[in-house]
Design a protein around this motif. Sequence first.
Motif, short mmCIF file in Angstrom:
data_model
loop_
_atom_site.label_atom_id
_atom_site.label_comp_id
_atom_site.label_asym_id
_atom_site.label_seq_id
_atom_site.Cartn_x
_atom_site.Cartn_y
_atom_site.Cartn_z
N PHE A 33 34.78 12.33 55.79
CA PHE A 33 36.20 12.59 56.05
C PHE A 33 36.37 13.75 57.05
N ASP A 34 35.52 14.76 56.94
CA ASP A 34 35.59 15.86 57.90
C ASP A 34 35.36 15.36 59.32
N ASP A 35 34.42 14.44 59.49
CA ASP A 35 34.11 13.90 60.82
C ASP A 35 35.31 13.14 61.39
N ILE A 36 36.00 12.38 60.56
CA ILE A 36 37.16 11.62 61.05
C ILE A 36 38.27 12.57 61.48
N ALA A 37 38.50 13.64 60.72
CA ALA A 37 39.54 14.61 61.11
C ALA A 37 39.19 15.26 62.44
N SER A 38 37.91 15.60 62.65
CA SER A 38 37.48 16.20 63.91
C SER A 38 37.64 15.23 65.08
N LEU A 39 37.31 13.96 64.84
CA LEU A 39 37.48 12.94 65.87
C LEU A 39 38.94 12.78 66.26
N ALA A 40 39.82 12.82 65.26
CA ALA A 40 41.26 12.68 65.53
C ALA A 40 41.74 13.83 66.42
N ALA A 41 41.30 15.07 66.11
CA ALA A 41 41.69 16.22 66.93
C ALA A 41 41.17 16.07 68.35
N ASP A 42 39.92 15.66 68.51
CA ASP A 42 39.33 15.48 69.85
C ASP A 42 40.03 14.36 70.61
N LEU A 43 40.30 13.25 69.93
CA LEU A 43 40.95 12.10 70.57
C LEU A 43 42.32 12.48 71.13
N CYS A 44 43.08 13.23 70.32
CA CYS A 44 44.46 13.53 70.71
C CYS A 44 44.59 14.87 71.42
N GLY A 45 43.48 15.60 71.57
CA GLY A 45 43.51 16.87 72.27
C GLY A 45 44.34 17.93 71.57
N THR A 46 44.30 17.97 70.23
CA THR A 46 45.07 18.95 69.47
C THR A 46 44.12 19.90 68.75
N ALA A 47 44.64 21.07 68.42
CA ALA A 47 43.83 22.06 67.71
C ALA A 47 43.92 21.89 66.21
#
Length: 411
Positions: A33-47
Amino acid sequence: MLTLIETDDAREARRLGALRAYGVLDTAPEPAFDDIASLAADLCGTAIAGISFVDTDRVWFKARVGVPLAELPRDLMLCSRTVQGTEVLEVPDVPPTGRLASHPPAAGLPQVRFYAGAPLLTSSGDAVGSLCVLDTVPRRLTDAQRKGLTTLAHQVMTQLEVRRQACEQAAAAERLREVDSLKTEFISRITHELRTPLTSINGYLEMLVSGELDADELAESLHVVQRNSARLTSLVDDVIAASQLGGAAPELERSVWGLRELARGAAAKHAALADGRGVVLRLPDGEGPEAYVFADRSRITCAISRIVHNAVLYQPSGGRVDVEVVADGDRSAVRVTDAGVGVPADEVAQVLKPFCRGRYAEEHQIPGAGLGLPLAAAAVQAHDGSLTIDGATGGGTIVTIALPAYAPACP
């Protein structure tokens, strides 16, 4: 055709039920789950990003990036709006005076100016939470980012299903171990309970065959053999009855009975046992109106008998067992009170399971297979009644059998 419209309350109850079924709330972080949250931040360019689950009055984060708090009030979070739909909720320009400012623990959080959340949808369409991304400046997602956020939300649900199946398999394996342990314990206990009377019977039969007993000794020996034979028969009957627990409810042969009459008959069977142990057994008196029940006489009498037998068996010499019948509104009850060793609160549920006995019974080697209370409870439940145990009354136990009261029609 009549179309039923589901209310908001019913829909929310179903959604919360689906969330609870995953058993994920308040669990430790997990890499998937941590990996998916990090991917979402990277994908959308958000902090800031998080996998949130919307509970009754809070939003709890299973995984989070840039969010120091594990949970926040539901009414202050946009995630609570996300679970109301099935598509990505995007708020390009969150007002700068957000409601989180009124929540003291969130005072140090950065001012959120952008929010986008993809609902976490179950196979039945219930949204249990969201995969959300947030930023400190107003902005918009691209079509590719919205699609990617939705895809990652699907992956969250896949991980949830994998996690649930793993938990269910672990629970099933644990149940198998419990069943195996119970089987071993059952064989050991039944073997002991069978061997004791059989050994006694064989011993007395050898004495009878020898022809060396006088008339008094012969009569006593036959009495012992008869008593142990009855004990064996009772044990076999109990084991057969226990094998039916959890199956189809037994067919009841009901009639109207006076509960005081049934209780007196059931308790009187143990008068000799009580006398032999130096225990005072007080039967229900004949005062007051009778409490009627619509019941299977054999099963209810047997249930009461088991409770009284246990009470007498666990009494010290000089103890007392009181059997009372009380009428309380729509319930008629038999209350068996003793001043024996009591049942610790942590053992009440245990002693209602087949073949399970309390510590005192094991330590003092009190005879029994651990079937009396479970069989009594099953008989009472078959009558839509209840069996309760109060063992925290200062060194004694109160067992109550409550049944639906029956009011005879007036002529």
